[in-house]
Design a protein around this motif. Structure first.
Motif, PDB file in Angstrom:
ATOM      1  N   ALA A  20       4.531  -8.651  -2.478  1.00 24.11           N
ATOM      2  CA  ALA A  20       4.325  -8.164  -1.111  1.00 24.11           C
ATOM      3  C   ALA A  20       4.272  -6.633  -1.105  1.00 24.11           C
ATOM      4  O   ALA A  20       3.424  -6.025  -0.444  1.00 24.11           O
ATOM      5  N   VAL A  21       5.164  -6.027  -1.880  1.00 23.05           N
ATOM      6  CA  VAL A  21       5.197  -4.563  -1.975  1.00 23.05           C
ATOM      7  C   VAL A  21       3.852  -4.051  -2.498  1.00 23.05           C
ATOM      8  O   VAL A  21       3.255  -3.117  -1.957  1.00 23.05           O
ATOM      9  N   GLU A  22       3.376  -4.710  -3.539  1.00 21.79           N
ATOM     10  CA  GLU A  22       2.102  -4.301  -4.139  1.00 21.79           C
ATOM     11  C   GLU A  22       0.954  -4.403  -3.126  1.00 21.79           C
ATOM     12  O   GLU A  22       0.142  -3.490  -3.000  1.00 21.79           O
ATOM     13  N   LEU A  23       0.929  -5.520  -2.421  1.00 20.55           N
ATOM     14  CA  LEU A  23      -0.157  -5.757  -1.464  1.00 20.55           C
ATOM     15  C   LEU A  23      -0.122  -4.733  -0.323  1.00 20.55           C
ATOM     16  O   LEU A  23      -1.155  -4.180   0.067  1.00 20.55           O
ATOM     17  N   VAL A  24       1.074  -4.466   0.184  1.00 22.98           N
ATOM     18  CA  VAL A  24       1.180  -3.488   1.277  1.00 22.98           C
ATOM     19  C   VAL A  24       0.757  -2.102   0.782  1.00 22.98           C
ATOM     20  O   VAL A  24       0.004  -1.392   1.466  1.00 22.98           O
ATOM     21  N   ASN A  25       1.201  -1.746  -0.402  1.00 20.77           N
ATOM     22  CA  ASN A  25       0.832  -0.430  -0.928  1.00 20.77           C
ATOM     23  C   ASN A  25      -0.673  -0.304  -1.124  1.00 20.77           C
ATOM     24  O   ASN A  25      -1.236   0.780  -0.953  1.00 20.77           O
ATOM     25  N   GLU A  26      -1.297  -1.423  -1.447  1.00 21.42           N
ATOM     26  CA  GLU A  26      -2.742  -1.389  -1.643  1.00 21.42           C
ATOM     27  C   GLU A  26      -3.490  -1.267  -0.302  1.00 21.42           C
ATOM     28  O   GLU A  26      -4.541  -0.656  -0.224  1.00 21.42           O
ATOM     29  N   MET A  27      -2.908  -1.847   0.731  1.00 26.33           N
ATOM     30  CA  MET A  27      -3.598  -1.868   2.039  1.00 26.33           C
ATOM     31  C   MET A  27      -3.327  -0.655   2.900  1.00 26.33           C
ATOM     32  O   MET A  27      -4.154  -0.249   3.702  1.00 26.33           O
ATOM     33  N   ARG A  28      -2.134  -0.135   2.777  1.00 26.51           N
ATOM     34  CA  ARG A  28      -1.670   0.822   3.761  1.00 26.51           C
ATOM     35  C   ARG A  28      -2.595   2.028   3.971  1.00 26.51           C
ATOM     36  O   ARG A  28      -2.960   2.322   5.118  1.00 26.51           O
ATOM     37  N   PRO A  29      -3.005   2.733   2.912  1.00 22.40           N
ATOM     38  CA  PRO A  29      -3.805   3.936   3.161  1.00 22.40           C
ATOM     39  C   PRO A  29      -5.113   3.625   3.905  1.00 22.40           C
ATOM     40  O   PRO A  29      -5.450   4.308   4.875  1.00 22.40           O
ATOM     41  N   GLY A  30      -5.788   2.588   3.478  1.00 17.67           N
ATOM     42  CA  GLY A  30      -7.056   2.220   4.123  1.00 17.67           C
ATOM     43  C   GLY A  30      -6.856   1.789   5.566  1.00 17.67           C
ATOM     44  O   GLY A  30      -7.594   2.190   6.462  1.00 17.67           O
ATOM     45  N   LEU A  31      -5.826   0.980   5.798  1.00 26.23           N
ATOM     46  CA  LEU A  31      -5.586   0.486   7.163  1.00 26.23           C
ATOM     47  C   LEU A  31      -5.253   1.635   8.102  1.00 26.23           C
ATOM     48  O   LEU A  31      -5.674   1.658   9.255  1.00 26.23           O
ATOM     49  N   ASP A  32      -4.511   2.604   7.586  1.00 26.59           N
ATOM     50  CA  ASP A  32      -4.107   3.721   8.439  1.00 26.59           C
ATOM     51  C   ASP A  32      -5.279   4.597   8.863  1.00 26.59           C
ATOM     52  O   ASP A  32      -5.175   5.356   9.821  1.00 26.59           O
ATOM     53  N   GLU A  33      -6.385   4.484   8.150  1.00 25.98           N
ATOM     54  CA  GLU A  33      -7.552   5.294   8.540  1.00 25.98           C
ATOM     55  C   GLU A  33      -8.356   4.649   9.658  1.00 25.98           C
ATOM     56  O   GLU A  33      -9.267   5.250  10.201  1.00 25.98           O
ATOM     57  N   ILE A  34      -8.052   3.397   9.958  1.00 31.70           N
ATOM     58  CA  ILE A  34      -8.877   2.671  10.940  1.00 31.70           C
ATOM     59  C   ILE A  34      -8.180   2.675  12.305  1.00 31.70           C
ATOM     60  O   ILE A  34      -7.032   2.248  12.430  1.00 31.70           O
ATOM     61  N   ALA A  35      -8.921   3.140  13.311  1.00 28.94           N
ATOM     62  CA  ALA A  35      -8.330   3.257  14.646  1.00 28.94           C
ATOM     63  C   ALA A  35      -8.828   2.138  15.558  1.00 28.94           C
ATOM     64  O   ALA A  35      -9.763   1.414  15.218  1.00 28.94           O
ATOM     65  N   ASN A  36      -8.198   2.026  16.685  1.00 24.85           N
ATOM     66  CA  ASN A  36      -8.632   1.122  17.769  1.00 24.85           C
ATOM     67  C   ASN A  36      -8.536  -0.371  17.442  1.00 24.85           C
ATOM     68  O   ASN A  36      -9.227  -1.177  18.066  1.00 24.85           O
ATOM     69  N   VAL A  37      -7.743  -0.706  16.455  1.00 25.17           N
ATOM     70  CA  VAL A  37      -7.496  -2.117  16.165  1.00 25.17           C
ATOM     71  C   VAL A  37      -5.992  -2.268  15.920  1.00 25.17           C
ATOM     72  O   VAL A  37      -5.407  -1.439  15.233  1.00 25.17           O
ATOM     73  N   ASP A  38      -5.385  -3.289  16.485  1.00 23.48           N
ATOM     74  CA  ASP A  38      -4.001  -3.602  16.126  1.00 23.48           C
ATOM     75  C   ASP A  38      -4.029  -4.331  14.792  1.00 23.48           C
ATOM     76  O   ASP A  38      -4.652  -5.389  14.677  1.00 23.48           O
TER      77      ASP A  38
END
Ligand code: PGA
Length: 254
Positions: free
Chosen positions: A19-37
């Protein structure tokens, strides 16, 4: 305007370190995307760790289930109060719980009530079986599930609904955008009847069932569909990111 939402239901997948690995992989990209929960729903035992990892991030956290009692002698269960401390959302009434753990409409109703009492935002899952679909009973089934799940609930502002036709979950056999839009629109009409038009217009209704980066746009392009509850594809960071990104672009244009 309803804020679109993409929720990842990890189901019974990932150890804590995965889970840690998956979150670390997603976090930077997800944080760049606005207007979506952007919501991720890892297994219970990873919630605390993931919560720490997403501190300061725009990613939101959800659980996959809860028990309806606040506390007591219910060995192995997790209460709404325990979750309210950790996360904002909770998936309730997923078809796998209805099917494998005998969750009835009455239990789902108790869980929705308990979640709302604890100020958790329920993502209530409803959907018809393949047999019901083939018999042309989709709308009757959906209307019945809404009535039983929401019985006695007079304040449903924090509720999110996920329309997940059972024949489309984990099968690779997604509904078509038009089919899903029609049923989602039907759900919205039901909410207007059960509550009022204003709430129906504000409520987010997601589609779920074999959503991937390749077919997400078909659903997101539909006016009644406000996002997706994603199972399998939420376990692959590039897929999940792509779904969220497409959602931001498409809903930004609509
Ligand atoms: P799936 O699952 O995307 O793997 O079909 C969706 C769900 O069960 O929420």
């Amino acid at each position: 305007m309803r804020i679109p939402m993409i929720a990842g239901n990890w189901k019974m997948n990932t150890t804590v370190s995965e889970a840690v690995e998956l979150v670390n992989e997603m976090r930077p990209g997800l944080d760049e995307i606005a207007n979506v929960d952007k919501v991720i729903c890892p297994p219970f035992i990873s919630l605390i760790t993931v919560r720490e990892l997403i501190k300061g991030s725009s990613i939101k956290l959800g659980a996959q289930n809860l028990y309806f009692e606040a506390k007591g002698a219910y060995t192995g269960e997790i209460s709404p109060l325990m979750l309210a401390d950790l996360c904002e959302f909770v998936i309730i009434g997923h078809s796998e719980r209805r099917q494998y753990f005998n969750e009835t409409g009455e239990i789902v109703n108790k869980k929705v009530k308990a979640a709302l009492r604890a100020k958790l935002k329920p993502i209530l899952c409803i959907g018809e079986s393949p047999e019901e679909n083939e018999a042309g009973r989709t709308e009757a089934v959906i209307a019945g599930q809404l009535r039983s799940s929401l019985a006695g609930i007079d304040f449903a502002a924090d509720l999110i609904i996920a329309y997940e036709p059972i024949w489309a979950i984990g099968t690779g056999k997604a509904a078509t955008g038009r089919q899903a839009n029609k049923t989602t629109g039907f759900i919205r009409q039901n909410i207007a009847q059960l509550y009022n038009e204003d709430l129906a217009q504000k409520m987010r209704i997601l589609y779920g069932g074999s959503v991937t980066a390749d077919n997400a746009a078909e659903f997101i392009n539909q006016p009644e569909i406000d996002g997706a509850l994603v199972g399998g594809a939420s376990l692959k960071a590039p897929q999940f990111l792509s779904i969220v990104k497409q959602t931001s672009e498409i809903k930004g244009r609509l």
